[in-house]
Design a protein around this motif. Structure first.
Motif, PDB file in Angstrom:
ATOM      1  N   ALA A  28       6.046   9.305 -10.434  1.00 39.69           N
ATOM      2  CA  ALA A  28       7.313   8.561 -10.518  1.00 39.69           C
ATOM      3  C   ALA A  28       7.477   7.638  -9.323  1.00 39.69           C
ATOM      4  O   ALA A  28       7.292   8.058  -8.170  1.00 39.69           O
ATOM      5  CB  ALA A  28       8.495   9.518 -10.610  1.00 39.69           C
ATOM      6  N   VAL A  29       7.838   6.391  -9.613  1.00 46.06           N
ATOM      7  CA  VAL A  29       8.059   5.378  -8.582  1.00 46.06           C
ATOM      8  C   VAL A  29       9.532   4.976  -8.620  1.00 46.06           C
ATOM      9  O   VAL A  29      10.045   4.552  -9.658  1.00 46.06           O
ATOM     10  CB  VAL A  29       7.181   4.129  -8.827  1.00 46.06           C
ATOM     11  N   GLU A  46      -3.771  -2.949 -11.026  1.00 43.32           N
ATOM     12  CA  GLU A  46      -4.434  -2.740  -9.732  1.00 43.32           C
ATOM     13  C   GLU A  46      -4.409  -1.266  -9.358  1.00 43.32           C
ATOM     14  O   GLU A  46      -5.402  -0.713  -8.852  1.00 43.32           O
ATOM     15  CB  GLU A  46      -3.748  -3.569  -8.640  1.00 43.32           C
ATOM     16  N   ALA A  47      -3.266  -0.605  -9.600  1.00 48.96           N
ATOM     17  CA  ALA A  47      -3.166   0.818  -9.273  1.00 48.96           C
ATOM     18  C   ALA A  47      -4.116   1.639 -10.144  1.00 48.96           C
ATOM     19  O   ALA A  47      -4.678   2.647  -9.684  1.00 48.96           O
ATOM     20  CB  ALA A  47      -1.731   1.286  -9.475  1.00 48.96           C
ATOM     21  N   LYS A  97      -0.623   4.737  -5.257  1.00 48.51           N
ATOM     22  CA  LYS A  97      -1.392   3.520  -5.525  1.00 48.51           C
ATOM     23  C   LYS A  97      -0.497   2.423  -6.086  1.00 48.51           C
ATOM     24  O   LYS A  97      -0.688   1.237  -5.781  1.00 48.51           O
ATOM     25  CB  LYS A  97      -2.529   3.832  -6.495  1.00 48.51           C
ATOM     26  N   VAL A  98       0.486   2.784  -6.901  1.00 45.32           N
ATOM     27  CA  VAL A  98       1.430   1.790  -7.415  1.00 45.32           C
ATOM     28  C   VAL A  98       2.251   1.207  -6.269  1.00 45.32           C
ATOM     29  O   VAL A  98       2.466  -0.011  -6.193  1.00 45.32           O
ATOM     30  CB  VAL A  98       2.347   2.412  -8.485  1.00 45.32           C
ATOM     31  N   GLN A  99       2.701   2.071  -5.370  1.00 44.79           N
ATOM     32  CA  GLN A  99       3.464   1.599  -4.212  1.00 44.79           C
ATOM     33  C   GLN A  99       2.645   0.600  -3.396  1.00 44.79           C
ATOM     34  O   GLN A  99       3.149  -0.450  -2.977  1.00 44.79           O
ATOM     35  CB  GLN A  99       3.876   2.787  -3.342  1.00 44.79           C
ATOM     36  N   ALA A 139       5.631  -9.273 -12.421  1.00 41.14           N
ATOM     37  CA  ALA A 139       4.487  -8.834 -11.615  1.00 41.14           C
ATOM     38  C   ALA A 139       4.034  -7.425 -11.952  1.00 41.14           C
ATOM     39  O   ALA A 139       2.902  -7.032 -11.610  1.00 41.14           O
ATOM     40  CB  ALA A 139       4.851  -8.906 -10.128  1.00 41.14           C
ATOM     41  N   LEU A 140       4.878  -6.645 -12.632  1.00 37.63           N
ATOM     42  CA  LEU A 140       4.590  -5.229 -12.819  1.00 37.63           C
ATOM     43  C   LEU A 140       3.281  -4.954 -13.560  1.00 37.63           C
ATOM     44  O   LEU A 140       2.516  -4.067 -13.137  1.00 37.63           O
ATOM     45  CB  LEU A 140       5.765  -4.542 -13.521  1.00 37.63           C
ATOM     46  N   PRO A 141       2.944  -5.648 -14.647  1.00 36.54           N
ATOM     47  CA  PRO A 141       1.677  -5.336 -15.325  1.00 36.54           C
ATOM     48  C   PRO A 141       0.458  -5.442 -14.412  1.00 36.54           C
ATOM     49  O   PRO A 141      -0.420  -4.569 -14.430  1.00 36.54           O
ATOM     50  CB  PRO A 141       1.627  -6.356 -16.464  1.00 36.54           C
TER      51      PRO A 141
END
Length: 389
Positions: free
Chosen positions: A358-359, A385-386, A339-341, A378-380
């Motif tokens: 792990a990403v 979203e993930a 989902k993070v990807q 953008a990471l937060p």
């Protein structure tokens, strides 16, 4: 019929259907078929050292392919000699080189080289690490400690004893005078970019030396500046007996290398091993361009900026960051890396769901400060979203 459907109809299903089709790239940016740009923070799995369409790489490959593209190993050519000499210059140790086409082929060469040593000295088994990854051909897979990809293809031709990664005591107990060689990654890549405890690689060197076993450093992902040194083992002050290279060496062109230090470089005799395409002029020209254009000072500055930025991110999903140099993993509190990807892709960034929690980030070594800051900023929202996806 779209490209995804054509792919599914034409290819074996071992990859599934990749979620994104790329059309072109320049620097650290790639574009999909619809013309949407993405910042590439995976770099072809730590391959695209100079990014995409780097002028020096384009010039070197274009010039070489217009001169002579292939000779086979029946004839020698200058680019392969120049590349071997350059690697030895950077290694700063007496050694000899064999060129292959990929990481798994480099490890196959190391495996066969070790077998010659083992049979000459009456040794019977290898040692490798749990969750280690050395390739998918049968020899390299024998040494790979990932049950999910290994077990269905056994039995294997030699005995391999697996020990927990980073546990020097377990390694010492496993390595006896019957051991042929120990295969180790200075940092485990496919396991989730997992560095060992301080002193582990040096301890492995001492253990192997004491038992008379070979130490093989698998630097398929970690070398060519990825960790801020030309070769990761140099940071530990350790010289292995055999070193394997690939990925970032060719900057996108297929090339691998097996380097034997000291006596290990002379174990192969004429006819013992070979490769029709290994060390071809075009891949060697590409590798020379990479080695001439990787800037370790820039890599270390960029790595420091990326690390400090990521460590400053506070989010319930983010457990921490680990790795070395421009090769690291975002460690998650939940198994939602896919989902993070996808959330990163939605935001215009390409990252890799390496393990469920792990990403992987392995951007081109030319990544800029502005590009790093944009990912950190953008990471937060990506993690949020993930979390809700």
């Amino acid at each position: 019929m779209n490209l995804y459907e054509r792919f599914e109809n034409a290819f074996m299903p071992n990859y599934g259907v990749p979620p994104l089709a790329l059309a072109r790239g320049e620097g650290t940016t790639v574009w999909d078929l619809d013309g949407r740009p993405y910042l590439d923070f995976i770099g072809g799995i730590a391959v695209d050292s100079l990014g995409h369409a780097h002028p020096a790489l384009v010039e070197a490959v274009s010039k070489q392919v217009a001169t002579i593209a292939h000779t086979s190993n029946l004839f020698l050519h200058e680019p392969e000699v120049l590349l071997a000499e350059k690697l030895l210059e950077l290694l700063k140790e007496p050694a000899k080189v064999f060129f292959a086409n990929s990481g798994t082929e480099a490890n196959e060469a190391a495996y066969k080289l070790s077998l010659k040593y083992g049979r000459a000295t009456g040794r019977s088994y290898f040692v490798a690490t749990e969750n280690g990854f050395h390739g998918r051909t049968i020899g390299a897979l024998s040494l790979t400690g990932k049950k999910a990809i290994r077990d269905q293809f056994g039995p294997f031709p030699v005995e391999v004893r697996f020990v927990p990664y980073g546990d020097a005591d377990a390694l010492a107990q496993a390595v006896t005078e019957e051991c042929v060689a120990v295969f180790l990654e200075p940092t485990q890549g496919e396991a989730g970019v997992v560095p060992p405890p301080d002193g582990y690689f040096k301890a492995a060197r001492e253990i192997c030396t004491s038992a008379g076993a070979l130490l093989v450093a698998d630097e398929i992902q970690s070398a060519i500046g990825r960790t801020g040194h030309w070769f990761a083992h140099q940071a530990d002050g350790v010289v292995p007996d055999i070193l394997t290279l690939a990925k970032g060496l060719g900057g996108g062109l297929p090339i691998g290398a097996c380097v034997g230090f000291g006596f290990a470089g002379t174990l192969f005799e004429k006819g013992d091993h070979g490769s029709t395409f290994g060390g071809n002029p075009v891949s060697c020209a590409a590798a020379l361009a990479v080695l001439d254009n990787v800037d370790l000072d820039h890599v270390n500055r960029a790595a420091e900026l990326l690390w400090s930025g990521l460590e400053g991110v506070r989010h319930p999903l983010l457990k921490g960051v680990r790795g070395r140099g421009l090769w690291l993993a975002l460690v998650l509190n939940e198994p939602v890396s896919v989902k993070v990807q996808q959330a990163a892709q939605n935001a215009g960034f390409l990252v890799n769901a390496l393990q469920p929690d792990a990403v992987r980030l392995a951007p081109p070594l030319v990544v800029t400060a502005e590009e790093i800051r944009s990912l950190v900023a953008a990471l937060p929202s990506i993690l949020t979203e993930a979390s809700h996806g």
